[in-house]
Design a protein around this motif. Sequence first.
Motif, PDB file in Angstrom:
ATOM      1  N   TYR A 119      44.034 -75.534 -34.896  1.00  7.01           N
ATOM      2  CA  TYR A 119      45.255 -76.124 -34.161  1.00  7.01           C
ATOM      3  C   TYR A 119      46.023 -75.001 -33.222  1.00  7.01           C
ATOM      4  N   THR A 317      42.819 -83.667 -38.278  1.00 11.84           N
ATOM      5  CA  THR A 317      44.025 -84.000 -39.065  1.00 11.84           C
ATOM      6  C   THR A 317      43.665 -85.130 -39.968  1.00 11.84           C
ATOM      7  N   LEU A 326      46.467 -82.194 -46.310  1.00 13.64           N
ATOM      8  CA  LEU A 326      47.876 -82.713 -45.364  1.00 13.64           C
ATOM      9  C   LEU A 326      48.313 -83.831 -46.050  1.00 13.64           C
ATOM     10  N   VAL A 347      50.968 -85.913 -34.599  1.00 10.13           N
ATOM     11  CA  VAL A 347      50.220 -84.781 -33.950  1.00 10.13           C
ATOM     12  C   VAL A 347      50.522 -84.493 -32.445  1.00 10.13           C
TER      13      VAL A 347
END
Length: 635
Positions: A119, A317, A326, A347
């Motif tokens: 990320y 994700t 997550l 996101v």
Amino acid sequence: MRRRTIAKTGVGALTLGALGVVFGDIGTSPLYALQTVFTTDHHAVHTTSADVYGVISLVFWSITLIVSIKYVTFIMRADNDGEGGIMALTALIQRARVKSPMTKLALVTLGILGASLFYGDGAITPAISVLSAVEGVKVAVPSLQSMVLPITGAVLTALFAIQRYGTKLVGNLFGPVMALWFAVLALTGAVEIAHHPDVLRALSPSYGAKFIFDHVHVAFIALGSIVLAVTGAEALYADMGHFGRSPIRRAWFLLVFPALTLQYLAQGSLIVRSPKSIASPFFLLMPGWAQVPMVLLATVATVIASQAVISGAFSVTNQAVQLGFLPRVTIRHTSRREVGQVYAPAVNAALFAIVLAIVFGFGSATALASAYGVAVTGTFIINTILFLAVARLMWHKPRWWIALAAVAFLTVEVTFFAANLTKVVHGGWLPLAIAAVLFVVMTTWRRGREIVSANRVREEGGLRDFIDALNSGLAGLVRVPGTAVYLNAHARTTPLALRANVERNHALHERVIIVSIETKRVPHIHHSDRLRFDELGHASDGITGLTLRCGFQDSLDVPVMLDLAIEQRLLERTVDLQRASYFLSQITIVPTRASGMNRWRKRLFLVLARNAATPVVYFRLPDERTVTVGERVAL
């Protein structure tokens, strides 16, 4: 499933597609890599032929070792049902038999750290790629220099705005455009080399070795920028599931690797001939008439490179949510045919804000290059460690093989990482800060989820015992018409909503389907293996269990899976799913003083849980027919 899908597509089409998606990041590195090497740290690397040849040699052999040998030859063999990437490696580690639980925990934690670094890298790539391309305007049309940042901002705004429509909107152009891009890199490079063939001597590793031994300090500084030539190598592995191993290898060795080699050699030749060209060796290598068209082509190429990273963030994700790292976020599938094309609005919005802040905060590609490299090299190291763990634990490679590979790869990558640590105070802290935040979020969610799940299981009680108790006293319940579908967190426990409905309302639908969702540590589960039926010990009470098995890249559409159950005759066709009511157990997490997590992490977990996507949207349930029953669970 993924392998069969790939097999149905022509190798040529897959190779062209791989050019458009896989190689965008590494393919646009020539825009800024050598320029950064020779301008960083007050021009510490000189433009003498010895230094230039040494740098080019290090660039060539870095690409050869890290990309051609490590990723393309070795790491791409470590696929999880055809899928690659840091999450796929982590899933393999979770499935592996490890004697020490602490060793497995450490390896999985490394995988989470690698995803977090991805990320951090993903926030830098769109910014530096598009900014470096638009900066070509300063060479082609100097009067437009003040427009570089506004143009970059406009391009990035348009790029993030179209994400909701999926990559298919521009995907058909990706392959041909990048094929043209690499052809131009190769052609301009070949022309320069044809006029000055002496630069070919830089391919010898002796020049790189001499540069290091003669100028240890300067070479160490240079390595921090040379690593920019291999950024994007992770994409070869991460996107393997979309195209397959063979098309990626074919595209790399037949076009991308030769084109990059010719381009870096040519830029080195130009710098030796004209030291002032370090200001922009890529664009100054082009004839004057071609500079404006190259700015446009480079901008399109960097948009494609950025698209690949953004899509990768959505994919990571999605995988992290499915694997429990997550909380649930809204995931939209943008293609009915391609499983991997997903869009995460939250996101996308967060990444856009961060990228735009980075562009206007740093102001130039040269300044931004100082922030690039730390996250990339950290990801390289983690990938190597996890790959070697898989090779040892699952492939049973001998210890000498593991040791040899560790020395060959980690020596180079740790050196690159150490060289990039010098950038931390000059901007390298940024991707590390982003990674640190994501790492804390992911580890907190994982630990909190384990605690809440354990407490929830105790509250729910055994499903079989509950069903047996129901059947022994079924006469006391009111059986209401219709079908009720209860989503269950665990296949062996009682849905809290079902228990509450029976104990408080003393009512039960004539037809009850208890649906448990089981996420496997593989990317995809074939439709024929997705459903498991269970009468729960009583064939005539109208209560049945259905387990939906899915991979960490499969979509979770419960109504569609119930229709599939009828098609497979696991449920009777008389079951009216069109008017069925769905019941969700909505838990309220109550923080306690119990050990297991620090107070601040408990507060963070509560914030994450409260902002998680609603199960109605996540499981694609019909909103007008969904009932939520609240219960409390301790943390």
